[in-house]
Design a protein around this motif. Structure first.
Motif, PDB file in Angstrom:
ATOM      1  N   LEU A   1       0.892  -1.321  -0.061  1.00 54.28           N
ATOM      2  CA  LEU A   1      -0.034   0.025  -0.190  1.00 54.28           C
ATOM      3  C   LEU A   1       0.812   1.284  -0.023  1.00 54.28           C
ATOM      4  N   ALA A   2       2.022   1.121   0.590  1.00 51.41           N
ATOM      5  CA  ALA A   2       2.836   2.383   0.337  1.00 51.41           C
ATOM      6  C   ALA A   2       4.347   1.911   0.875  1.00 51.41           C
ATOM      7  N   ILE A   3       5.392   2.759   0.521  1.00 48.80           N
ATOM      8  CA  ILE A   3       6.722   2.539   0.648  1.00 48.80           C
ATOM      9  C   ILE A   3       7.199   3.928   1.116  1.00 48.80           C
TER      10      ILE A   3
ATOM     11  N   VAL B   1       1.255   3.539  -2.890  1.00 49.84           N
ATOM     12  CA  VAL B   1       1.365   2.831  -4.148  1.00 49.84           C
ATOM     13  C   VAL B   1      -0.013   2.733  -4.883  1.00 49.84           C
ATOM     14  N   ASN B   2      -0.016   3.104  -6.219  1.00 52.82           N
ATOM     15  CA  ASN B   2      -1.056   2.649  -7.030  1.00 52.82           C
ATOM     16  C   ASN B   2      -0.769   1.812  -7.972  1.00 52.82           C
ATOM     17  N   GLY B   3      -1.304   0.688  -7.883  1.00 50.42           N
ATOM     18  CA  GLY B   3      -1.200  -0.479  -8.694  1.00 50.42           C
ATOM     19  C   GLY B   3       0.320  -0.891  -8.591  1.00 50.42           C
ATOM     20  N   LYS B   4       1.017  -0.822  -9.640  1.00 49.99           N
ATOM     21  CA  LYS B   4       2.635  -1.390  -9.722  1.00 49.99           C
ATOM     22  C   LYS B   4       3.603   0.072  -9.498  1.00 49.99           C
ATOM     23  N   TYR B   5       3.146   0.996  -9.317  1.00 51.84           N
ATOM     24  CA  TYR B   5       3.845   2.289  -9.173  1.00 51.84           C
ATOM     25  C   TYR B   5       3.655   2.958  -7.802  1.00 51.84           C
ATOM     26  N   THR B   6       4.840   3.626  -7.437  1.00 51.64           N
ATOM     27  CA  THR B   6       4.402   4.603  -6.060  1.00 51.64           C
ATOM     28  C   THR B   6       3.842   6.028  -6.806  1.00 51.64           C
ATOM     29  N   ALA B   7       3.425   6.944  -5.952  1.00 51.08           N
ATOM     30  CA  ALA B   7       2.865   8.076  -6.186  1.00 51.08           C
ATOM     31  C   ALA B   7       3.818   8.760  -6.995  1.00 51.08           C
TER      32      ALA B   7
ATOM     33  N   VAL C   1       7.472  -0.157  -8.085  1.00 55.20           N
ATOM     34  CA  VAL C   1       7.600  -0.815  -6.761  1.00 55.20           C
ATOM     35  C   VAL C   1       8.727  -2.086  -6.882  1.00 55.20           C
ATOM     36  N   LEU C   2       8.383  -3.019  -7.977  1.00 53.60           N
ATOM     37  CA  LEU C   2       9.512  -4.265  -7.913  1.00 53.60           C
ATOM     38  C   LEU C   2      10.838  -3.725  -8.285  1.00 53.60           C
ATOM     39  N   GLU C   3      11.046  -2.902  -9.062  1.00 52.00           N
ATOM     40  CA  GLU C   3      12.220  -2.495  -9.441  1.00 52.00           C
ATOM     41  C   GLU C   3      12.872  -1.533  -8.355  1.00 52.00           C
ATOM     42  N   TYR C   4      12.032  -0.675  -7.551  1.00 50.98           N
ATOM     43  CA  TYR C   4      12.752   0.129  -6.411  1.00 50.98           C
ATOM     44  C   TYR C   4      13.142  -0.896  -5.347  1.00 50.98           C
ATOM     45  N   LEU C   5      12.291  -1.813  -5.007  1.00 47.83           N
ATOM     46  CA  LEU C   5      12.520  -2.878  -3.970  1.00 47.83           C
ATOM     47  C   LEU C   5      13.724  -4.007  -4.358  1.00 47.83           C
TER      48      LEU C   5
END
Length: 181
Positions: free
Chosen positions: A64-66, A71-77, A82-86
């Motif tokens: 839900l948030a990083i 987080v909206n779908g697979k991208y942050t706001a 998300v997966l690339e960032y993590l």
């Protein structure tokens, strides 16, 4: 007893009005170091926990948030995937909030249509002639009620009490439903 949502479905099973009166609560927030001990996968344009339950984080929970950024779908706001960032060790330690994802519009349409089908099958399979179909479906976590109007337009409500039933009856007699109707 809380009312989570109201669905108004027409005779053909189409969703014509839906109201959510709740916000999914964050189940768990935890700070992680690299590497993550959870397996996250992309499913239906959401980043979900696929393996590794711990500390209130369950399989099926969505990110839900990083670091406090939604987080909206697979991208942050702010537009990061998300997966690339993590996957980048330079971004750790990282605080991730997990919880149940909100239903998408398409999932709400499918839910209403599916319940309408179950309602129709229940009406036809009932041993009593002229059965009104499903009145209530009860589980250990919620009750799903079905209120059919005099005009034969079923109104479905999750977790509703007598006050809502009375309000729906008054609204039906007045002939108005929701904003702009």
């Amino acid at each position: 007893m809380a009312i989570f949502s109201v669905y108004v479905v027409n005779k053909a099973g189409g969703l014509i009005y839906q109201l959510d009166s709740y916000a999914p609560r964050a189940e768990a927030e935890k700070t992680f170091s690299y590497p993550l001990d959870l397996l996250l996968k992309l499913h239906d344009e959401r980043v979900l926990v696929a393996f590794g339950q711990r500390d209130g984080i369950r399989v099926g929970h969505a990110v839900l948030a990083i670091n406090g950024v939604d987080v909206n779908g697979k991208y942050t706001a702010d537009g990061k995937e998300v997966l690339e960032y993590l996957g980048n060790p330079a971004n750790y330690p990282v605080s991730i909030r997990f919880g149940r994802p909100r239903l998408t519009s398409n999932e709400k349409l499918m839910l209403a249509s599916m319940f309408h089908s179950l309602f129709a099958i229940g009406s036809q399979l009932s041993p009593e002639q002229g059965s009104s179909g499903i009145e209530m479906l009860e589980t250990d976590t919620f009750k799903l009620h079905c209120f059919q109007t005099l005009t034969e337009m079923p109104i479905r409500c999750e977790l509703f009490d007598q006050n809502l039933k009375l309000a729906l009856e008054v609204a039906e007699k007045a002939g108005t439903f929701g904003p702009g109707s």
